[in-house]
Write an enzyme that holds these catalytic residues in place. Structure first.
Site, PDB file in Angstrom:
ATOM      1  N   GLU A  93      12.962 -12.739  -4.336  1.00  0.00           N
ATOM      2  CA  GLU A  93      12.750 -12.622  -2.901  1.00  0.00           C
ATOM      3  C   GLU A  93      11.295 -12.841  -2.517  1.00  0.00           C
ATOM      4  OE1 GLU A  93      16.331  -9.417  -2.167  1.00  0.00           O
ATOM      5  OE2 GLU A  93      14.334  -8.933  -1.492  1.00  0.00           O
ATOM      6  N   CYS A 106       4.391 -13.454   1.335  1.00  0.00           N
ATOM      7  CA  CYS A 106       4.391 -12.545   0.189  1.00  0.00           C
ATOM      8  C   CYS A 106       5.303 -13.151  -0.875  1.00  0.00           C
ATOM      9  CB  CYS A 106       4.908 -11.187   0.663  1.00  0.00           C
ATOM     10  SG  CYS A 106       5.088  -9.988  -0.638  1.00  0.00           S
ATOM     11  N   CYS A 113      10.516  -6.581 -12.827  1.00  0.00           N
ATOM     12  CA  CYS A 113       9.217  -6.114 -13.297  1.00  0.00           C
ATOM     13  C   CYS A 113       9.397  -5.084 -14.409  1.00  0.00           C
ATOM     14  CB  CYS A 113       8.406  -5.513 -12.156  1.00  0.00           C
ATOM     15  SG  CYS A 113       6.702  -5.153 -12.649  1.00  0.00           S
ATOM     16  N   CYS A 117       7.039   1.205 -12.355  1.00  0.00           N
ATOM     17  CA  CYS A 117       6.530   2.256 -11.472  1.00  0.00           C
ATOM     18  C   CYS A 117       7.724   2.983 -10.839  1.00  0.00           C
ATOM     19  CB  CYS A 117       5.645   1.657 -10.392  1.00  0.00           C
ATOM     20  SG  CYS A 117       4.292   0.688 -11.072  1.00  0.00           S
ATOM     21  N   CYS A 120       9.152   2.114  -7.128  1.00  0.00           N
ATOM     22  CA  CYS A 120       9.300   0.692  -6.776  1.00  0.00           C
ATOM     23  C   CYS A 120      10.685   0.180  -7.152  1.00  0.00           C
ATOM     24  CB  CYS A 120       8.212  -0.114  -7.486  1.00  0.00           C
ATOM     25  SG  CYS A 120       8.395  -1.886  -7.312  1.00  0.00           S
ATOM     26  N   CYS A 334       7.261  -6.021   1.764  1.00  0.00           N
ATOM     27  CA  CYS A 334       6.604  -6.526   0.580  1.00  0.00           C
ATOM     28  C   CYS A 334       6.431  -5.360  -0.393  1.00  0.00           C
ATOM     29  CB  CYS A 334       5.239  -7.010   1.036  1.00  0.00           C
ATOM     30  SG  CYS A 334       4.620  -8.362   0.159  1.00  0.00           S
TER      31      CYS A 334
HETATM   32  N1  SAH Z   1       3.030  -5.669  -9.374  1.00  0.00           N
HETATM   33  C1  SAH Z   1       1.983  -5.800  -8.443  1.00  0.00           C
HETATM   34  C2  SAH Z   1       2.381  -6.577  -7.205  1.00  0.00           C
HETATM   35  C3  SAH Z   1       3.738  -6.301  -6.627  1.00  0.00           C
HETATM   36  S1  SAH Z   1       3.964  -4.675  -5.948  1.00  0.00           S
HETATM   37  C4  SAH Z   1       1.419  -4.438  -8.081  1.00  0.00           C
HETATM   38  O1  SAH Z   1       2.014  -3.421  -8.434  1.00  0.00           O
HETATM   39  O2  SAH Z   1       0.360  -4.405  -7.473  1.00  0.00           O
HETATM   40  C5  SAH Z   1       3.035  -4.844  -4.450  1.00  0.00           C
HETATM   41  C6  SAH Z   1       2.655  -3.534  -3.791  1.00  0.00           C
HETATM   42  O3  SAH Z   1       3.812  -2.841  -3.306  1.00  0.00           O
HETATM   43  C7  SAH Z   1       1.952  -2.568  -4.736  1.00  0.00           C
HETATM   44  O4  SAH Z   1       0.748  -2.112  -4.160  1.00  0.00           O
HETATM   45  C8  SAH Z   1       2.928  -1.429  -4.873  1.00  0.00           C
HETATM   46  O5  SAH Z   1       2.257  -0.225  -5.110  1.00  0.00           O
HETATM   47  C9  SAH Z   1       3.651  -1.477  -3.536  1.00  0.00           C
HETATM   48  N2  SAH Z   1       4.960  -0.816  -3.549  1.00  0.00           N
HETATM   49  C10 SAH Z   1       5.879  -0.831  -4.523  1.00  0.00           C
HETATM   50  N3  SAH Z   1       6.936  -0.084  -4.197  1.00  0.00           N
HETATM   51  C11 SAH Z   1       6.686   0.424  -2.969  1.00  0.00           C
HETATM   52  C12 SAH Z   1       7.397   1.307  -2.095  1.00  0.00           C
HETATM   53  N4  SAH Z   1       8.588   1.802  -2.429  1.00  0.00           N
HETATM   54  N5  SAH Z   1       6.833   1.610  -0.914  1.00  0.00           N
HETATM   55  C13 SAH Z   1       5.623   1.116  -0.573  1.00  0.00           C
HETATM   56  N6  SAH Z   1       4.899   0.292  -1.350  1.00  0.00           N
HETATM   57  C14 SAH Z   1       5.425  -0.047  -2.543  1.00  0.00           C
HETATM   58 FE1  SF4 Z   2       6.012  -3.797 -10.994  1.00  0.00          FE
HETATM   59 FE2  SF4 Z   2       6.678  -2.565  -8.737  1.00  0.00          FE
HETATM   60 FE3  SF4 Z   2       4.910  -1.453 -10.361  1.00  0.00          FE
HETATM   61 FE4  SF4 Z   2       4.221  -3.674  -8.993  1.00  0.00          FE
HETATM   62  S1  SF4 Z   2       4.737  -1.657  -8.140  1.00  0.00           S
HETATM   63  S2  SF4 Z   2       3.865  -3.256 -11.168  1.00  0.00           S
HETATM   64  S3  SF4 Z   2       6.211  -4.730  -8.964  1.00  0.00           S
HETATM   65  S4  SF4 Z   2       7.060  -1.842 -10.845  1.00  0.00           S
END
Ligand code: SAH
Ligand code: SF4
Length: 346
Positions: A93, A106, A113, A117, A120, A334
């Site tokens: 996406e 974006c 991934c 985290c 996420c 995003c």
């Molecule tokens: N993997 C990279 C880029 C993709 S995630 C990273 O982690 O930076 C992009 C952003 O979305 C990151 O800053 C992450 O902390 C944020 N993000 C992920 N899940 C989220 C959520 N449930 N609510 C708000 N932001 C989120």
């Molecule tokens: Fe991966 Fe989501 Fe963590 Fe970014 S925030 S590194 S996309 S698991």
């Protein structure tokens, strides 16, 4: 099976080299590159300044292919979520956001991934393969086609699915192509703090902007929600960021996802400010996008708590933006992307 060479995801110079054996005049390569990269052409027959025989010949040897747009869902705030189908059936996406004459794309760098985290959705889905340069550049091309004329400026952020710095082998070539159209000043790579990737970025002759997902001001809590912090501890990350070469006027963006009762205290704002003191920085505060299915216990803090946290950072002299995610009603924000593979092929 298409054995033709795909020209998407190649720089002008590469296109020129690939075409050299097929063209009568050297400038033809440049013309084709202009059509594909500058004018977003999707077929050789559109290239009206080339002789028809050449267009036919190119068509037999080369293709101009990008991921298929399977679905576009528009949100009430005008942002659009794209579902792309890759050639092997995998779905990824991307999100297109509009703010006046400015648009932000974006993009995804991986089809999932592995970083995992806890807050996420992409992380909850788990690892997915690296996207190839043509699949990264292809998302940009497809979004560009949907833009209306008023848009004067495009920004690209790698904040979609995946960890871009775990895919540097393909990100590098994709950046080379994208930067022929969009200044590297307007391209941001966001990372969870993959140290070898940060060093890779630091070593590039020309760099995009760097965003780092911080999400907590100390190693203990960071590792709790970002398991990758065990591998690349916060002290090492901060050391690398202090040395990161920044072009004049540039700053590192720190992203901080605010989770209710976990990392949203006034004290946490102060600790965050202390942690990044001395680094030219700005902070994006992102109130959590909740997901009842994947992390039902994590909540977004109430708005006053978000404001208090942002004010705490500002009081410490930081530039802060609160990012109330766009496209929430379609779960399009995003960083909150899920690939609904089950819906592919329906
Ligand atoms: N993997 C990279 C880029 C993709 S995630 C990273 O982690 O930076 C992009 C952003 O979305 C990151 O800053 C992450 O902390 C944020 N993000 C992920 N899940 C989220 C959520 N449930 N609510 C708000 N932001 C989120
Ligand atoms: Fe991966 Fe989501 Fe963590 Fe970014 S925030 S590194 S996309 S698991």
């Amino acid at each position: 099976m298409d054995y033709r060479t795909n020209l998407v995801g190649r720089t002008s110079a590469e296109i020129g080299n690939l075409l050299a054996p097929h063209v009568d005049r050297e400038y033809r390569g440049r013309q084709v590159a202009q059509w594909i990269i500058d004018r977003n052409a999707s077929g050789f027959y559109d290239m009206t300044n080339l002789p028809l025989v050449l267009r036919r010949d190119l068509e037999t040897h080369f293709s101009i292919e990008e991921p298929e747009v399977l679905e576009v869902v528009e949100s009430s705030d005008g942002s659009m979520k794209f579902l792309f189908g890759l050639s092997d059936g995998v779905g990824v996406e991307g999100v297109l956001m509009r703010e006046g004459v400015k648009a932000t794309f974006c993009l995804s760098s991986q089809a999932g991934c592995a970083v995992g985290c806890t807050f996420c959705v992409t992380g909850a889905i788990g690892s997915g393969r690296n996207l190839r340069p043509e699949e990264i550049v292809g998302q940009y091309r497809a979004m560009l086609r949907r833009l209306d004329v008023e848009v004067e400026r495009v920004n690209i952020v790698f904040m979609g699915m995946g960890e871009p710095l775990l895919n540097t082998g393909h990100l590098g070539p994709a950046l080379a192509v994208l930067s022929e159209r969009v200044s590297l000043k307007r391209i941001t790579v966001s990372t969870a703090g993959i140290l070898p990737g940060v060093y890779w970025l630091a070593g590039l002759k020309k760099r995009p902007k760097l965003a780092v997902s911080l999400n907590a001001p100390d190693q203990g809590r960071r590792a709790q929600i970002m398991p990758i912090a065990h591998r690349y501890p916060l002290v090492d990350l901060m050391k690398a960021l202090r040395k990161f070469p920044l072009e004049r006027g540039r700053r590192i963006t720190f992203e901080y996802v605010l989770i209710d009762g976990f990392n949203d205290a006034e004290n946490d704002a102060r600790a965050t400010a202390r942690l990044i003191r001395g680094i030219p920085a700005k902070v994006n505060v992102i109130p959590l996008n909740e997901d009842r299915e994947y992390f039902p216990d994590l909540r977004r803090p109430p708005a006053p708590v978000v404001d208090r946290f942002a004010a705490g950072l500002r009081d410490a002299g930081l530039t802060v933006t609160v990012r109330w995610s766009k496209g929430e009603d379609v779960a399009a924000a995003c960083g909150q992307l899920r690939s609904r593979e089950s819906s592919l092929g329906e």
